[in-house]
Design a protein around this motif. Sequence first.
Motif, PDB file in Angstrom:
ATOM      1  N   UNK A 102       0.832  -1.207   0.000  1.00 34.19           N
ATOM      2  CA  UNK A 102       0.000   0.000   0.000  1.00 34.19           C
ATOM      3  C   UNK A 102       0.867   1.258   0.000  1.00 34.19           C
ATOM      4  N   UNK A 103       1.950   1.209   0.754  1.00 31.87           N
ATOM      5  CA  UNK A 103       2.860   2.357   0.813  1.00 31.87           C
ATOM      6  C   UNK A 103       3.546   2.566  -0.535  1.00 31.87           C
ATOM      7  N   UNK A 104       3.992   1.478  -1.127  1.00 29.45           N
ATOM      8  CA  UNK A 104       4.664   1.577  -2.424  1.00 29.45           C
ATOM      9  C   UNK A 104       3.735   2.172  -3.481  1.00 29.45           C
ATOM     10  N   UNK A 105       2.454   1.796  -3.443  1.00 27.07           N
ATOM     11  CA  UNK A 105       1.493   2.218  -4.459  1.00 27.07           C
ATOM     12  C   UNK A 105       0.813   3.551  -4.132  1.00 27.07           C
ATOM     13  N   UNK A 106       1.101   4.111  -2.957  1.00 30.84           N
ATOM     14  CA  UNK A 106       0.414   5.327  -2.524  1.00 30.84           C
ATOM     15  C   UNK A 106       0.604   6.464  -3.512  1.00 30.84           C
ATOM     16  N   UNK A 107      -0.443   7.271  -3.679  1.00 31.37           N
ATOM     17  CA  UNK A 107      -0.384   8.432  -4.561  1.00 31.37           C
ATOM     18  C   UNK A 107       0.302   9.629  -3.898  1.00 31.37           C
ATOM     19  N   UNK A 108       0.689   9.481  -2.634  1.00 24.89           N
ATOM     20  CA  UNK A 108       1.400  10.554  -1.945  1.00 24.89           C
ATOM     21  C   UNK A 108       2.776  10.766  -2.567  1.00 24.89           C
ATOM     22  N   UNK A 109       3.293  11.985  -2.432  1.00 26.53           N
ATOM     23  CA  UNK A 109       4.627  12.282  -2.947  1.00 26.53           C
ATOM     24  C   UNK A 109       5.705  11.546  -2.170  1.00 26.53           C
ATOM     25  N   UNK A 110       5.514  11.437  -0.868  1.00 30.35           N
ATOM     26  CA  UNK A 110       6.437  10.702  -0.016  1.00 30.35           C
ATOM     27  C   UNK A 110       5.617   9.879   0.976  1.00 30.35           C
ATOM     28  N   UNK A 111       6.171   8.748   1.403  1.00 29.84           N
ATOM     29  CA  UNK A 111       5.531   7.957   2.456  1.00 29.84           C
ATOM     30  C   UNK A 111       6.422   7.992   3.684  1.00 29.84           C
ATOM     31  N   UNK A 112       5.789   7.926   4.839  1.00 28.68           N
ATOM     32  CA  UNK A 112       6.487   7.969   6.112  1.00 28.68           C
ATOM     33  C   UNK A 112       6.128   6.736   6.917  1.00 28.68           C
ATOM     34  N   UNK A 113       7.128   6.056   7.419  1.00 25.66           N
ATOM     35  CA  UNK A 113       6.902   4.874   8.250  1.00 25.66           C
ATOM     36  C   UNK A 113       7.124   5.235   9.707  1.00 25.66           C
ATOM     37  N   UNK A 114       6.138   4.879  10.529  1.00 28.12           N
ATOM     38  CA  UNK A 114       6.180   5.171  11.961  1.00 28.12           C
ATOM     39  C   UNK A 114       5.694   3.947  12.713  1.00 28.12           C
ATOM     40  N   UNK A 115       5.989   3.920  13.996  1.00 29.24           N
ATOM     41  CA  UNK A 115       5.514   2.807  14.805  1.00 29.24           C
ATOM     42  C   UNK A 115       4.128   3.070  15.362  1.00 29.24           C
ATOM     43  N   UNK A 116       3.695   4.314  15.334  1.00 28.06           N
ATOM     44  CA  UNK A 116       2.380   4.672  15.855  1.00 28.06           C
ATOM     45  C   UNK A 116       2.224   6.170  15.842  1.00 28.06           C
ATOM     46  N   UNK A 117       1.109   6.676  16.302  1.00 27.22           N
ATOM     47  CA  UNK A 117       0.843   8.109  16.291  1.00 27.22           C
ATOM     48  C   UNK A 117       1.602   8.779  17.436  1.00 27.22           C
ATOM     49  N   UNK A 118       2.845   9.171  17.168  1.00 27.88           N
ATOM     50  CA  UNK A 118       3.641   9.850  18.183  1.00 27.88           C
ATOM     51  C   UNK A 118       4.009   8.971  19.352  1.00 27.88           C
ATOM     52  N   UNK A 119       4.132   7.664  19.112  1.00 26.95           N
ATOM     53  CA  UNK A 119       4.390   6.738  20.216  1.00 26.95           C
ATOM     54  C   UNK A 119       5.814   6.832  20.745  1.00 26.95           C
ATOM     55  N   UNK A 120       6.750   7.291  19.894  1.00 28.09           N
ATOM     56  CA  UNK A 120       8.138   7.343  20.313  1.00 28.09           C
ATOM     57  C   UNK A 120       8.781   5.978  20.439  1.00 28.09           C
ATOM     58  N   UNK A 121       8.156   4.964  19.859  1.00 28.95           N
ATOM     59  CA  UNK A 121       8.662   3.590  19.937  1.00 28.95           C
ATOM     60  C   UNK A 121       9.315   3.227  18.609  1.00 28.95           C
ATOM     61  N   UNK A 122      10.471   2.577  18.675  1.00 24.17           N
ATOM     62  CA  UNK A 122      11.192   2.199  17.462  1.00 24.17           C
ATOM     63  C   UNK A 122      10.669   0.879  16.914  1.00 24.17           C
ATOM     64  N   UNK A 123      10.939   0.650  15.622  1.00 20.82           N
ATOM     65  CA  UNK A 123      10.649  -0.646  15.016  1.00 20.82           C
ATOM     66  C   UNK A 123      11.882  -1.081  14.242  1.00 20.82           C
ATOM     67  N   UNK A 124      11.898  -2.342  13.823  1.00 22.41           N
ATOM     68  CA  UNK A 124      13.047  -2.879  13.108  1.00 22.41           C
ATOM     69  C   UNK A 124      13.105  -2.294  11.699  1.00 22.41           C
ATOM     70  N   UNK A 125      14.015  -1.359  11.492  1.00 24.04           N
ATOM     71  CA  UNK A 125      14.118  -0.669  10.214  1.00 24.04           C
ATOM     72  C   UNK A 125      14.485  -1.614   9.073  1.00 24.04           C
ATOM     73  N   UNK A 126      15.040  -2.778   9.382  1.00 24.65           N
ATOM     74  CA  UNK A 126      15.482  -3.679   8.318  1.00 24.65           C
ATOM     75  C   UNK A 126      14.320  -4.250   7.505  1.00 24.65           C
ATOM     76  N   UNK A 127      13.098  -4.122   8.012  1.00 25.97           N
ATOM     77  CA  UNK A 127      11.956  -4.568   7.202  1.00 25.97           C
ATOM     78  C   UNK A 127      11.787  -3.671   5.979  1.00 25.97           C
ATOM     79  N   UNK A 128      12.490  -2.532   5.965  1.00 24.92           N
ATOM     80  CA  UNK A 128      12.387  -1.600   4.840  1.00 24.92           C
ATOM     81  C   UNK A 128      13.585  -1.705   3.897  1.00 24.92           C
TER      82      UNK A 128
END
Length: 211
Positions: free
Chosen positions: A125-151
């Motif tokens: 869905x992110x790859x196909x998004x019509x947005x100019x840029x996509x942003x990956x986050x762990x949640x809405x301002x959660x401040x929690x990290x995720x495993x960046x290697x999935x990207x």
Amino acid sequence: MLVKLCGMWSERDIEYTNIAKPDYVGFIVNVPESHRNVSVGQLEKLSSEVNPEIKKVGVFLNEDLDIVADLLNRNVIDTAQLHGSETDEYISELKSMTDNKEIWKVFELSGVISDSEKLKAVLKNAKDSKADKVLFDSGKGSGVAFDRHVLDDFEREYILAGGLTPENIKSLSGKLPFAVDLSSGIETDKRKDLKKMLLTVENVRRINGSK
């Protein structure tokens, strides 16, 4: 790699931003559950005080199209970051209303990292998004990290957020994101911290200089 410092809500925050000179500054607009929330009126005032060399990003959560379009068209903000359930149709309509102003769409990963099929669907869905840029986050301002290697194999530019700090961005390596986005990571006791803001920008510039 560029840097966005987000969640500004006071004149002191803008003073700090102008000293730190990130590439982007972010404002959370009409999201009262956030302690960083600003109203449209507050946004207009704070935005006018930002160094014009810094691009201004409004962060919205399922906001009325007319409100977002008006802020873009009046150059109160340069970019709209959509953090809700906004569809490609919403994005297309917003771009048509604003002479193709820049739109970012957020995709949350924390709840799908452990489920390969759900993760695959979100990334598609992110790859196909019509947005100019996509942003990956762990949640809405959660401040929690995720495993960046999935990207690692993600096929378009993206902005990285979630659990980033001035210290841990120094460990970013390999294929870098288009930008990093920090909010809680540049705060102390829920207030923006100038030293952390300066260190974040300094570390990003250092990474860029080493390339």
